[in-house]
Write a protein that holds these residues in place. Structure first.
Motif, mmCIF file in Angstrom:
data_model
loop_
_atom_site.group_PDB
_atom_site.id
_atom_site.type_symbol
_atom_site.label_atom_id
_atom_site.label_comp_id
_atom_site.label_asym_id
_atom_site.label_seq_id
_atom_site.Cartn_x
_atom_site.Cartn_y
_atom_site.Cartn_z
ATOM 1 N N ASP A 163 -3.606 -2.819 9.010
ATOM 2 C CA ASP A 163 -4.090 -2.390 7.695
ATOM 3 C C ASP A 163 -5.605 -2.588 7.689
ATOM 4 O OD1 ASP A 163 -4.995 -2.474 4.975
ATOM 5 O OD2 ASP A 163 -2.967 -2.955 4.300
ATOM 6 N N GLN A 164 -6.343 -1.493 7.787
ATOM 7 C CA GLN A 164 -7.793 -1.599 7.912
ATOM 8 C C GLN A 164 -8.454 -2.200 6.670
ATOM 9 O OE1 GLN A 164 -8.552 2.507 9.399
ATOM 10 N NE2 GLN A 164 -9.658 1.446 11.050
ATOM 11 N N ASP A 165 -7.964 -1.898 5.480
ATOM 12 C CA ASP A 165 -8.546 -2.468 4.264
ATOM 13 C C ASP A 165 -8.362 -3.982 4.237
ATOM 14 O OD1 ASP A 165 -9.516 -0.064 3.140
ATOM 15 O OD2 ASP A 165 -7.534 0.410 2.344
ATOM 16 N N ARG A 166 -7.163 -4.431 4.569
ATOM 17 C CA ARG A 166 -6.881 -5.872 4.600
ATOM 18 C C ARG A 166 -7.731 -6.556 5.672
ATOM 19 N NH1 ARG A 166 -1.049 -8.294 6.137
ATOM 20 N NH2 ARG A 166 -1.673 -7.253 8.051
ATOM 21 N N ALA A 167 -7.918 -5.873 6.812
ATOM 22 C CA ALA A 167 -8.734 -6.428 7.890
ATOM 23 C C ALA A 167 -10.197 -6.543 7.471
ATOM 24 C CB ALA A 167 -8.608 -5.580 9.146
ATOM 25 N N VAL A 168 -10.720 -5.519 6.804
ATOM 26 C CA VAL A 168 -12.108 -5.576 6.324
ATOM 27 C C VAL A 168 -12.272 -6.766 5.384
ATOM 28 C CG1 VAL A 168 -13.829 -4.434 4.866
ATOM 29 C CG2 VAL A 168 -12.658 -3.141 6.645
ATOM 30 N N ALA A 169 -11.338 -6.951 4.478
ATOM 31 C CA ALA A 169 -11.414 -8.074 3.544
ATOM 32 C C ALA A 169 -11.418 -9.405 4.300
ATOM 33 C CB ALA A 169 -10.264 -8.019 2.547
ATOM 34 N N PHE A 170 -10.546 -9.561 5.290
ATOM 35 C CA PHE A 170 -10.491 -10.812 6.048
ATOM 36 C C PHE A 170 -11.791 -11.069 6.803
ATOM 37 C CE2 PHE A 170 -9.707 -13.174 9.961
ATOM 38 C CZ PHE A 170 -9.125 -14.332 9.458
ATOM 39 N N TYR A 171 -12.250 -10.068 7.535
ATOM 40 C CA TYR A 171 -13.435 -10.269 8.372
ATOM 41 C C TYR A 171 -14.712 -10.436 7.545
ATOM 42 C CZ TYR A 171 -10.879 -9.667 12.715
ATOM 43 O OH TYR A 171 -10.018 -9.842 13.771
ATOM 44 N N THR A 172 -14.808 -9.752 6.412
ATOM 45 C CA THR A 172 -16.033 -9.868 5.610
ATOM 46 C C THR A 172 -15.959 -11.037 4.621
ATOM 47 O OG1 THR A 172 -15.269 -8.225 3.977
ATOM 48 C CG2 THR A 172 -16.636 -7.435 5.823
ATOM 49 N N GLU A 173 -14.872 -11.147 3.891
ATOM 50 C CA GLU A 173 -14.774 -12.182 2.859
ATOM 51 C C GLU A 173 -14.422 -13.555 3.429
ATOM 52 O OE1 GLU A 173 -12.040 -10.672 -0.066
ATOM 53 O OE2 GLU A 173 -13.144 -8.770 -0.198
ATOM 54 N N THR A 174 -13.496 -13.607 4.367
ATOM 55 C CA THR A 174 -13.051 -14.896 4.896
ATOM 56 C C THR A 174 -13.940 -15.390 6.035
ATOM 57 O OG1 THR A 174 -10.781 -14.360 4.270
ATOM 58 C CG2 THR A 174 -11.075 -16.164 5.830
ATOM 59 N N LEU A 175 -14.236 -14.502 6.997
ATOM 60 C CA LEU A 175 -15.054 -14.917 8.133
ATOM 61 C C LEU A 175 -16.548 -14.781 7.869
ATOM 62 C CD1 LEU A 175 -13.067 -13.579 11.232
ATOM 63 C CD2 LEU A 175 -12.875 -15.784 10.052
ATOM 64 N N GLY A 176 -16.939 -14.021 6.848
ATOM 65 C CA GLY A 176 -18.352 -13.882 6.504
ATOM 66 C C GLY A 176 -19.104 -12.847 7.323
ATOM 67 N N PHE A 177 -18.387 -11.920 7.959
ATOM 68 C CA PHE A 177 -19.033 -10.852 8.727
ATOM 69 C C PHE A 177 -19.644 -9.830 7.775
ATOM 70 C CE2 PHE A 177 -16.535 -10.861 13.001
ATOM 71 C CZ PHE A 177 -16.688 -12.225 13.116
ATOM 72 N N GLU A 178 -20.553 -9.030 8.297
ATOM 73 C CA GLU A 178 -21.116 -7.909 7.560
ATOM 74 C C GLU A 178 -20.377 -6.632 7.938
ATOM 75 O OE1 GLU A 178 -25.774 -9.171 7.143
ATOM 76 O OE2 GLU A 178 -25.177 -8.095 8.952
ATOM 77 N N LEU A 179 -20.194 -5.752 6.975
ATOM 78 C CA LEU A 179 -19.627 -4.429 7.231
ATOM 79 C C LEU A 179 -20.776 -3.527 7.670
ATOM 80 C CD1 LEU A 179 -17.219 -2.466 7.107
ATOM 81 C CD2 LEU A 179 -17.838 -2.047 4.718
ATOM 82 N N LEU A 180 -20.758 -3.106 8.923
ATOM 83 C CA LEU A 180 -21.841 -2.291 9.474
ATOM 84 C C LEU A 180 -21.563 -0.800 9.376
ATOM 85 C CD1 LEU A 180 -22.605 -4.372 12.684
ATOM 86 C CD2 LEU A 180 -23.666 -4.551 10.425
#
Length: 123
Positions: A16-33
């Motif tokens: 699930d790409q939306d759920r993955a974006v939320a995890f990587y950006t919100e939980t891990l603190g990554f930037e969406l490039l």
């Protein structure tokens, strides 16, 4: 002449790409490039990375030949692995124990929402 000069992006299959974006950006603190439609790929081309990092992660749609839930082999760095470990555990991220061996930087592994394993080691 060297035709290869670096590692730019590593793909991680997600269900699930939306759920993955939320995890990587919100939980891990990554930037969406990047987040661009790519219908011929079965989803979107999504790229995330820690702020200022030279390499990035593409959150690719899982497929039969590229299933989610893999050991990515990706090693992430942290200035304080112990603090990162405590933070992610408090956030409910599935983490393994913090390893502290003499002469080796502290490290641990964690899993994203699809069970993909990533590693964190102290800089």
């Amino acid at each position: 002449m060297n035709h290869l000069t670096g590692i730019r992006t590593v793909g991680v299959p997600v269900t699930d790409q939306d759920r993955a974006v939320a995890f990587y950006t919100e939980t891990l603190g990554f930037e969406l490039l990047m987040d661009a439609p790519l219908p011929q790929f079965g989803g979107r081309w999504i790229v995330v990375a820690p702020p200022g990092a030279a390499a990035s992660i593409a959150l690719t749609p899982a497929r039969d030949d590229s299933p989610a839930g893999v050991d990515t082999g990706i090693r992430l760095s942290s200035p304080d692995a112990e603090a990162a470990h405590e933070h992610f555990r408090a956030e409910g991220v599935e983490t393994d124990e913090l390893l502290k061996w003499p002469g080796i930087p502290p490290m641990f592994s964690l899993r994203d929402q699809d069970g993909n394993r990533l590693y964190v080691s102290q800089e």
